[in-house]
Scaffold this motif. Sequence first.
Motif, PDB file in Angstrom:
ATOM      1  N   ILE A 183      -4.422 -43.688 -20.203  1.00  0.00           N
ATOM      2  CA  ILE A 183      -3.065 -44.151 -19.901  1.00  0.00           C
ATOM      3  C   ILE A 183      -3.197 -45.201 -18.808  1.00  0.00           C
ATOM      4  N   LYS A 184      -2.947 -46.448 -19.153  1.00  0.00           N
ATOM      5  CA  LYS A 184      -3.104 -47.547 -18.209  1.00  0.00           C
ATOM      6  C   LYS A 184      -1.871 -47.662 -17.322  1.00  0.00           C
ATOM      7  N   SER A 185      -1.941 -48.589 -16.386  1.00  0.00           N
ATOM      8  CA  SER A 185      -0.819 -48.786 -15.468  1.00  0.00           C
ATOM      9  C   SER A 185       0.440 -49.241 -16.185  1.00  0.00           C
ATOM     10  N   THR A 186       0.267 -49.842 -17.372  1.00  0.00           N
ATOM     11  CA  THR A 186       1.431 -50.261 -18.162  1.00  0.00           C
ATOM     12  C   THR A 186       2.069 -49.110 -18.917  1.00  0.00           C
ATOM     13  N   GLY A 187       1.395 -47.965 -18.958  1.00  0.00           N
ATOM     14  CA  GLY A 187       1.962 -46.784 -19.595  1.00  0.00           C
ATOM     15  C   GLY A 187       1.553 -46.627 -21.042  1.00  0.00           C
ATOM     16  N   TRP A 188       2.055 -45.566 -21.641  1.00  0.00           N
ATOM     17  CA  TRP A 188       1.798 -45.243 -23.054  1.00  0.00           C
ATOM     18  C   TRP A 188       3.121 -44.908 -23.707  1.00  0.00           C
ATOM     19  N   THR A 189       3.366 -45.449 -24.924  1.00  0.00           N
ATOM     20  CA  THR A 189       4.652 -45.249 -25.608  1.00  0.00           C
ATOM     21  C   THR A 189       4.415 -45.015 -27.086  1.00  0.00           C
ATOM     22  N   GLN A 190       5.234 -44.139 -27.671  1.00  0.00           N
ATOM     23  CA  GLN A 190       5.149 -43.866 -29.101  1.00  0.00           C
ATOM     24  C   GLN A 190       6.543 -43.525 -29.633  1.00  0.00           C
ATOM     25  N   ASP A 191       6.908 -44.116 -30.782  1.00  0.00           N
ATOM     26  CA  ASP A 191       8.162 -43.796 -31.470  1.00  0.00           C
ATOM     27  C   ASP A 191       7.882 -42.786 -32.576  1.00  0.00           C
ATOM     28  N   ILE A 192       8.755 -41.771 -32.682  1.00  0.00           N
ATOM     29  CA  ILE A 192       8.526 -40.681 -33.640  1.00  0.00           C
ATOM     30  C   ILE A 192       9.842 -40.332 -34.314  1.00  0.00           C
ATOM     31  N   LEU A 193       9.811 -40.155 -35.625  1.00  0.00           N
ATOM     32  CA  LEU A 193      10.999 -39.724 -36.357  1.00  0.00           C
ATOM     33  C   LEU A 193      11.264 -38.244 -36.076  1.00  0.00           C
ATOM     34  N   ILE A 194      12.533 -37.914 -35.877  1.00  0.00           N
ATOM     35  CA  ILE A 194      12.904 -36.536 -35.568  1.00  0.00           C
ATOM     36  C   ILE A 194      14.159 -36.155 -36.337  1.00  0.00           C
ATOM     37  N   LYS A 195      14.471 -34.871 -36.289  1.00  0.00           N
ATOM     38  CA  LYS A 195      15.711 -34.374 -36.871  1.00  0.00           C
ATOM     39  C   LYS A 195      16.788 -34.330 -35.788  1.00  0.00           C
ATOM     40  N   PRO A 196      17.992 -34.743 -36.089  1.00  0.00           N
ATOM     41  CA  PRO A 196      19.062 -34.673 -35.077  1.00  0.00           C
ATOM     42  C   PRO A 196      19.468 -33.229 -34.804  1.00  0.00           C
ATOM     43  N   GLY A 197      19.865 -32.972 -33.559  1.00  0.00           N
ATOM     44  CA  GLY A 197      20.370 -31.660 -33.192  1.00  0.00           C
ATOM     45  C   GLY A 197      19.316 -30.577 -33.099  1.00  0.00           C
ATOM     46  N   LYS A 198      18.050 -30.938 -32.904  1.00  0.00           N
ATOM     47  CA  LYS A 198      16.964 -29.960 -32.822  1.00  0.00           C
ATOM     48  C   LYS A 198      16.262 -30.058 -31.473  1.00  0.00           C
ATOM     49  N   SER A 199      15.567 -28.977 -31.097  1.00  0.00           N
ATOM     50  CA  SER A 199      14.816 -28.955 -29.849  1.00  0.00           C
ATOM     51  C   SER A 199      13.345 -29.247 -30.123  1.00  0.00           C
ATOM     52  N   TYR A 200      12.754 -30.059 -29.242  1.00  0.00           N
ATOM     53  CA  TYR A 200      11.349 -30.445 -29.382  1.00  0.00           C
ATOM     54  C   TYR A 200      10.641 -30.302 -28.040  1.00  0.00           C
ATOM     55  N   ILE A 201       9.331 -30.020 -28.128  1.00  0.00           N
ATOM     56  CA  ILE A 201       8.475 -30.009 -26.946  1.00  0.00           C
ATOM     57  C   ILE A 201       7.569 -31.232 -27.010  1.00  0.00           C
ATOM     58  N   PHE A 202       7.336 -31.844 -25.853  1.00  0.00           N
ATOM     59  CA  PHE A 202       6.337 -32.902 -25.708  1.00  0.00           C
ATOM     60  C   PHE A 202       5.382 -32.454 -24.618  1.00  0.00           C
ATOM     61  N   GLY A 203       4.114 -32.293 -24.978  1.00  0.00           N
ATOM     62  CA  GLY A 203       3.128 -31.813 -24.025  1.00  0.00           C
ATOM     63  C   GLY A 203       1.867 -32.643 -24.074  1.00  0.00           C
ATOM     64  N   VAL A 204       1.140 -32.682 -22.967  1.00  0.00           N
ATOM     65  CA  VAL A 204      -0.083 -33.466 -22.900  1.00  0.00           C
ATOM     66  C   VAL A 204      -1.060 -32.800 -21.936  1.00  0.00           C
ATOM     67  N   MET A 205      -2.353 -32.862 -22.267  1.00  0.00           N
ATOM     68  CA  MET A 205      -3.409 -32.479 -21.337  1.00  0.00           C
ATOM     69  C   MET A 205      -3.847 -33.754 -20.629  1.00  0.00           C
ATOM     70  N   ALA A 206      -3.543 -33.859 -19.339  1.00  0.00           N
ATOM     71  CA  ALA A 206      -3.759 -35.118 -18.629  1.00  0.00           C
ATOM     72  C   ALA A 206      -4.489 -34.884 -17.322  1.00  0.00           C
ATOM     73  N   GLY A 207      -5.164 -35.939 -16.855  1.00  0.00           N
ATOM     74  CA  GLY A 207      -5.839 -35.910 -15.565  1.00  0.00           C
ATOM     75  C   GLY A 207      -5.982 -37.313 -15.032  1.00  0.00           C
ATOM     76  N   ALA A 208      -5.964 -37.468 -13.721  1.00  0.00           N
ATOM     77  CA  ALA A 208      -6.125 -38.777 -13.108  1.00  0.00           C
ATOM     78  C   ALA A 208      -7.573 -39.230 -13.228  1.00  0.00           C
ATOM     79  N   SER A 209      -7.773 -40.540 -13.435  1.00  0.00           N
ATOM     80  CA  SER A 209      -9.129 -41.069 -13.598  1.00  0.00           C
ATOM     81  C   SER A 209      -9.903 -41.075 -12.296  1.00  0.00           C
ATOM     82  N   ASP A 210      -9.218 -41.350 -11.201  1.00  0.00           N
ATOM     83  CA  ASP A 210      -9.919 -41.388  -9.918  1.00  0.00           C
ATOM     84  C   ASP A 210      -9.149 -40.625  -8.841  1.00  0.00           C
ATOM     85  N   THR A 211      -8.100 -41.248  -8.289  1.00  0.00           N
ATOM     86  CA  THR A 211      -7.327 -40.601  -7.229  1.00  0.00           C
ATOM     87  C   THR A 211      -6.127 -39.853  -7.801  1.00  0.00           C
TER      88      THR A 211
END
Length: 648
Positions: A306-334
């Motif tokens: 994930i660079k300083s400009t960020g990460w983005t993704q568009d995804i089709l979904i169903k209206p009126g539903k609940s979704y989870i977004f999760g990621v395993m992440a860690g800082a590269s240095d600091t």
Amino acid sequence: MKISRPLLLSILLLFMTTNAGNCQTPDSWHYPMYLANMGYWHSRIPVHVINSSTHDISGEPLTLVIGEAEGELHLTGENASGVRVIDSGGTELLWRITSHEGGLVTDTTIPWKSRLILPVTIKRGQSAIYYIYFNNIAAWPVGAVLEEERYGRKENIQAGHPNNDSLNISIKATQTISLSQNGISEAWPADQKWDIRVPVKVFIFGGSRSEDLPVYVRMEQVYLRLHTKDVQNAAMKMGSKGDKSCFRFEKAVLFPGQMAAESEQTRFLYFDREEKEDKARMEKAFIGWQNNKRNLLRTLTSTGVIKSTGWTQDILIKPGKSYIFGVMAGASDTTNTISMIIGFQGKGDTTQTVYSTIERSTITSDWKFISTVFRSPEESSSVRVSLKLSEPGSARYNGMLMMEVIEGYSGSMFFEQREAGKPGELAVWPVNPVVKVFHEDLPPMNIQPLGISVAKNETEPLQIALRSPVESRNMRIEVTQPMNSGGQKLDRVSLNIVGYVPIDYPSNYYEKKVPYWHLKYPTEPIGSDGFSGYWPDPLLPAKPFDLKANTTQPIWIEVNVPDGTLPGDYSGKIKIYSEETLIKELPWTVHVWNFTLPVRNSFGLFMITDLFTGCRKHTSWWIMTSQERICAIFICLLWPGIISVQER
């Protein structure tokens, strides 16, 4: 009240189906609503309103009579704390109940012939349905009412008496629902190391089929409440036998769900505070969830930067539903802060964001499992998920997860602890007076004697806590004045019961731009280390009280030692009665030091206090500053028309 023949037939059909059984379709029963406290609403009354005027109305006050007759709300005898008003789109609204005499009813039994005022918003020539929910004994009062001043004092729109014949109101038959309970009676594990458990609940209100979607439960409030026990980093398992498919995010849990229709499922999370969570096992479990066929991101590259400009993704979904977004992440240095940003796209070709939410988390070089949950609006067709860094640099990810889920619920007031001690015995122990004592606090393994030390010309408190595995009614505390070996007494002793105030959400700065007739409550991330629940605060008069089983109650004893008191040790008795029967007697001591505090402090104290309504209404505040020897050097008076600084 204007009722056409088709409308009358609809009402009759509704009455028949309601009494025959639950008549709701799947997902039609609104949940959650504010301050549900892990309970649900068993009953609701639909109110159908038609705007036959030539103009739109927004937030128009509609007054309905509460009674037993046709065309009246059947709410007599219900508790107002559990009342909620919601529109068909799921927006909670403010409301107001006034008794026949004009008094405000907020948290007591609703009397006959009261009036409920709710705001209606309907375009001309159209209709709307509003739901009045009630019968949730766990719910707290919302703490806000529809302000009479907003509308003036005219309550001239009533059921059966539409204003200028422009509103036709039809109160439908009461609808009820009763969910079957599963899992609530689960026994504790035999291994004593699992000493804390937290119930999580999942509600399935409609349908004739079971739900097998994964369940996502936010745990932040629980972790904040139990921060002194560090359960957030302790080993955890689901169920007394241990469900290994349960995954643990930083502030949430995710587990497979298979719930029956119209059911209330309770699952228990158990914690072992002596053992830390196995990070390697968690990484392996996350990869398993990432490969799940329900994961909408499973076809993406599992690892990346994930660079300083960020990460983005568009995804089709169903209206009126609940979704989870999760990621395993860690800082590269600091160390860095990563934000999960959720924005929804409208239907068709429009790219306008109709809703967004942000979840932030601090990441280090170690892997962290961060997540958020969101519900897609009815007008959305896709979601844009983004990851942004607050500081220069980059971050790593090792898997992403997005799938439809059912939201489960936990709460900071709902947890259990294994209690050591003799069955039926009342425990009494001292607590540092700067420490807040909560109802769930347990006595320490080694209870210290009850005693304080105090200088001359000083007031010092002794805080003691009481807890019993059985209920004690009409409990009364009696404190004898401490006396030294020469017979001199400390006669300035006061006694108070520590009271509690309900806190519905942790403190932070919140903003919600909605019409003033909407119920406003925080939805932003928590901005403090506080938690919802009953917080100890006021000192109440020492009157008899009921001590509930497995509930801790603090007592506040204060001793004032005047100048000239002989130094040394003084001893007295604390007697505890229940129903006028002495159940415990304990010694307590006061050691008076051989020095005197000065009348005037020789050091400075900076304090900011808001006296918004003016000095004359805060006499008690000025008395407190005198008693505690606080010298107000600068008094800044800030209220409408006055801004000044005065030196004292």
